[in-house]
Design a protein around this motif. Structure first.
Motif, PDB file in Angstrom:
ATOM      1  N   HIS A 132      89.937 -73.829  89.926  1.00 51.14           N
ATOM      2  CA  HIS A 132      89.261 -73.817  91.186  1.00 51.14           C
ATOM      3  C   HIS A 132      90.392 -74.079  92.498  1.00 51.14           C
ATOM      4  O   HIS A 132      90.260 -73.332  93.559  1.00 51.14           O
ATOM      5  N   MET A 133      91.337 -74.869  92.315  1.00 51.85           N
ATOM      6  CA  MET A 133      92.381 -75.149  93.208  1.00 51.85           C
ATOM      7  C   MET A 133      93.098 -73.651  93.556  1.00 51.85           C
ATOM      8  O   MET A 133      93.464 -73.226  94.622  1.00 51.85           O
ATOM      9  N   MET A 134      93.498 -72.910  92.129  1.00 53.86           N
ATOM     10  CA  MET A 134      93.994 -71.797  92.736  1.00 53.86           C
ATOM     11  C   MET A 134      93.124 -70.683  93.220  1.00 53.86           C
ATOM     12  O   MET A 134      93.481 -69.956  94.162  1.00 53.86           O
ATOM     13  N   GLN A 135      91.944 -70.634  93.171  1.00 53.79           N
ATOM     14  CA  GLN A 135      90.976 -69.773  93.796  1.00 53.79           C
ATOM     15  C   GLN A 135      90.994 -70.263  95.133  1.00 53.79           C
ATOM     16  O   GLN A 135      90.983 -69.464  96.254  1.00 53.79           O
ATOM     17  N   LEU A 136      90.899 -71.445  95.613  1.00 53.31           N
ATOM     18  CA  LEU A 136      90.746 -72.155  97.000  1.00 53.31           C
ATOM     19  C   LEU A 136      91.986 -71.634  97.813  1.00 53.31           C
ATOM     20  O   LEU A 136      91.967 -71.186  98.983  1.00 53.31           O
ATOM     21  N   VAL A 137      93.194 -71.626  97.105  1.00 51.31           N
ATOM     22  CA  VAL A 137      94.587 -71.575  97.590  1.00 51.31           C
ATOM     23  C   VAL A 137      94.351 -69.995  98.128  1.00 51.31           C
ATOM     24  O   VAL A 137      94.769 -69.545  99.305  1.00 51.31           O
ATOM     25  N   HIS A 138      93.686 -68.670  97.042  1.00 51.77           N
ATOM     26  CA  HIS A 138      93.786 -67.360  97.708  1.00 51.77           C
ATOM     27  C   HIS A 138      92.681 -67.207  98.655  1.00 51.77           C
ATOM     28  O   HIS A 138      92.813 -66.455  99.522  1.00 51.77           O
TER      29      HIS A 138
ATOM     30  N   ILE B  85      91.850 -81.132 100.971  1.00 54.29           N
ATOM     31  CA  ILE B  85      90.725 -80.613 100.156  1.00 54.29           C
ATOM     32  C   ILE B  85      89.409 -80.816 100.105  1.00 54.29           C
ATOM     33  O   ILE B  85      88.665 -79.889 100.262  1.00 54.29           O
ATOM     34  N   ARG B  86      89.157 -81.968 100.316  1.00 52.70           N
ATOM     35  CA  ARG B  86      87.792 -82.667 100.676  1.00 52.70           C
ATOM     36  C   ARG B  86      87.357 -81.933 101.781  1.00 52.70           C
ATOM     37  O   ARG B  86      85.978 -81.660 101.805  1.00 52.70           O
ATOM     38  N   ASP B  87      87.818 -81.769 102.870  1.00 52.08           N
ATOM     39  CA  ASP B  87      87.450 -80.930 104.131  1.00 52.08           C
ATOM     40  C   ASP B  87      87.031 -79.393 104.078  1.00 52.08           C
ATOM     41  O   ASP B  87      86.718 -79.077 104.897  1.00 52.08           O
ATOM     42  N   HIS B  88      88.074 -78.951 103.022  1.00 57.10           N
ATOM     43  CA  HIS B  88      87.900 -77.581 102.776  1.00 57.10           C
ATOM     44  C   HIS B  88      87.062 -77.034 101.767  1.00 57.10           C
ATOM     45  O   HIS B  88      86.829 -75.822 101.531  1.00 57.10           O
ATOM     46  N   ILE B  89      86.560 -77.904 100.898  1.00 61.32           N
ATOM     47  CA  ILE B  89      85.600 -77.343  99.768  1.00 61.32           C
ATOM     48  C   ILE B  89      84.072 -77.027 100.018  1.00 61.32           C
ATOM     49  O   ILE B  89      83.374 -76.489  99.403  1.00 61.32           O
ATOM     50  N   GLY B  90      83.906 -77.769 101.063  1.00 69.33           N
ATOM     51  CA  GLY B  90      82.230 -77.762 101.442  1.00 69.33           C
ATOM     52  C   GLY B  90      81.827 -76.125 101.696  1.00 69.33           C
ATOM     53  O   GLY B  90      82.747 -75.650 102.407  1.00 69.33           O
ATOM     54  N   GLY B  91      80.878 -75.841 101.121  1.00 76.10           N
ATOM     55  CA  GLY B  91      80.363 -74.555 101.570  1.00 76.10           C
ATOM     56  C   GLY B  91      81.147 -73.589 100.599  1.00 76.10           C
ATOM     57  O   GLY B  91      80.768 -72.264 100.751  1.00 76.10           O
ATOM     58  N   THR B  92      82.018 -73.847  99.557  1.00 72.17           N
ATOM     59  CA  THR B  92      82.696 -72.697  98.926  1.00 72.17           C
ATOM     60  C   THR B  92      82.275 -73.115  97.626  1.00 72.17           C
ATOM     61  O   THR B  92      81.495 -73.950  97.180  1.00 72.17           O
TER      62      THR B  92
END
Lengths: 352, 352
Positions: B18-24, B315-322
């Motif tokens: 998930h971290m790698m997907q979030l980076v992309h 990360i906490r602030d940027h995973i919401g809604g993903t």
């Protein structure tokens, strides 16, 4: 494109739901006995352990602690909070999780919930100690405080000491009712009592585990006769005690780790040089346990990192071949350890 | 019967995948810039933080550390190991994960992999500092050591400082090839160099990040001219340094947290009272940064808990809604907090 991590990248994870299923799969009394065995085994090799003091982060509302330890081959730590006001908000005052890792390569090997597991290990520790210190033939326990720990204590004493009867008392009658209901049909005689004094009638073991009172006196001196074992669970942080100091002066006191107990346990009420016995020394044959029938033995329990370590070891050894865990993709594990960036690029949605 | 835990019992978990997907999803350069913003914001409120030293468990093979910190509202810690011999066994020398919790009630709010995230935050920290200390118009970097961190450093310097050209050198030509291949097509001129000296031609920024050598001299005094910014990443534990002491004596030295850097950084080679500047003071306007074009500025970076805290906040602030996290059943959350046992009983397979 999503690339499946290699086997090394996975860490077995035991959720709360899986932990509860594991307890039922093994059987709660068998699990309490198994945990006690692991804890006793680790107490017997006490000197092997790296006994780092817990690392606490205090705030007005409570505390968050990390409790690490290591036996040289396996490293473990527990995350645990203590927030007394949480109950009012419908939250647990204490939640916890823990981890085991391989000392040789630093890779985690288990991540587990520890709220349920801590309740089990606390009861298993109490019963393991009582098996060694309580008067021979103890079959009746006064259980003062009918909160979250009371049923676990009762069943652990049944499984390890042979308890037949538990005498419940709580200042909140609803808590007594709850514990009695939970213990119905579990093979123990359950007696609901209206006072602490009443609960102690005929009891060879007295367990105190009441809520967050400041320097409360749950047991006063005149209530405690000779020839009993006191299992004091509730005095477990600075400013929180349950026993009148006079009882402590009449008792042979056993502790987990004096450095911690003098700050957190009942003995914070005593002089810093008051003699206490580290319980592991009793197991190792280096110190006497109970030496007479009239003696009052007191286990001033505050909970120690090694008990959590033992509990995590037990879980690690018992989830294999079961469905009660799943693998968590917690660790990056590129084919070429120097090529973390390449792993990241290969994980791009378009294969980029 | 399995009972679904309440919402409070769930902790969002970000796996490596998930971290790698979030980076992309965010874009690597945008994410590096965003992380730098969070790190800089936390450096600016440095005095708010509880700066507990890291808790290390050492063994012959390596070290396992817990790095906790708190800003009074949020608590965070990172688990990280360092095992230099792991590479030979095809394992990462460093793996990490981290957690954020609510100080008010002690409940965890995020569990995340941090092997990938630490690589990103280290590069973001370097570039954030270089943006303040490197000579104006810096567009060329010597990247000495083409290991796992090199590509992240290069892209962070591009995103934050405006780097145009990276000059790669590693004693292992295969590592240089790997980094050059990974950086191809990312908008940077990539020059493969055959020596450290060659890599430094025309470079205003010199980044050193080589592998686990004991007191190596990657940069000798005569190699370093005036008017450069040195970003020293590799000297990050006792006994591990990369720069000749003479360079340190010619440099204005900036550090994260002196208590830690004097043990782990390049300045372990200097007297304990050698003057250094805490970088947060530059941001706060309490200390000068670069004061002349000829000056050599040196960021002696060892990595500090607050940077991990900032990264976890991001990360906490940027995973919401993903879709890049899932909820983990890590915490027991009975309806009645005193009735943990009842929750356990209700989870019995037969509804018992």
């Amino acid at each position: 494109m999503t690339i499946a991590p290699s086997e090394k990248a996975y860490v077995p994870f035991v959720s709360v739901d899986h932990m509860m299923q594991l307890v039922h799969h093994i059987g709660i009394e068998e699990m309490l006995a198994g945990l006690a065995e692991y804890i006793e085994a680790d107490f017997r090799r006490w000197n092997l352990f790296d006994k780092t003091p817990r690392v606490a982060s205090h705030s007005e509302e409570g505390v968050i602690e990390l409790m690490p330890t290591s036996d040289g081959e396996v490293y473990g730590f527990k995350y645990v909070n203590g927030h007394p006001k949480n109950t009012k908000a419908g939250l647990q005052t204490v939640t916890a999780f823990g981890l085991l890792a391989n000392v040789g390569n630093g890779y985690p090997v288990l991540l587990s919930e520890m709220t349920v597991l801590t309740a089990l290990r606390t009861a298993a520790t109490s019963a393991m100690v009582a098996r060694h210190l309580a008067p021979k033939g103890s079959d009746t326990m006064a259980m003062i405080g009918a909160g979250a720990q009371s049923e676990f204590q009762s069943l652990a004493m049944k499984a390890l000491v042979g308890l037949k009867s538990v005498r419940l008392f709580d200042i909140d009658a609803a808590a007594t009712e709850k514990a009695a209901r939970n213990l119905a049909g579990m093979g123990l005689e359950v007696v609901k009592c209206r006072s602490a004094e009443e609960s102690m009638e005929g009891a060879q073991i007295i367990t105190t585990c009441t809520a967050d009172k400041q320097y409360a006196t749950i047991l006063s001196d005149n209530m405690v006769g000779s020839g009993v074992h006191i299992n004091a669970i509730g005095g477990d942080c600075p400013g929180k005690t349950e026993l009148a100091p006079a009882i402590l002066h009449r008792s042979s006191i056993f502790v987990e780790y004096p450095e911690q107990t003098r700050i957190e346990g009942e003995i914070q009420q005593l002089d810093p040089d008051h003699a206490v016995t580290e319980f592991w020394r009793v197991l190792a044959g280096e110190a006497p346990g109970r030496t007479s029938a009239e003696q009052i033995t007191l286990f001033d329990s505050v909970g120690f990192a090694i008990e959590d370590f033992s509990a995590l070891r037990y879980i690690r050894d018992h989830i294999g071949g079961t469905e009660y865990y799943r693998d968590l993709d917690l660790l990056a594990d590129p084919d070429d350890p120097r090529d973390l960036f390449g792993m990241l690029q290969r994980a791009a949605p378009c294969g980029g």
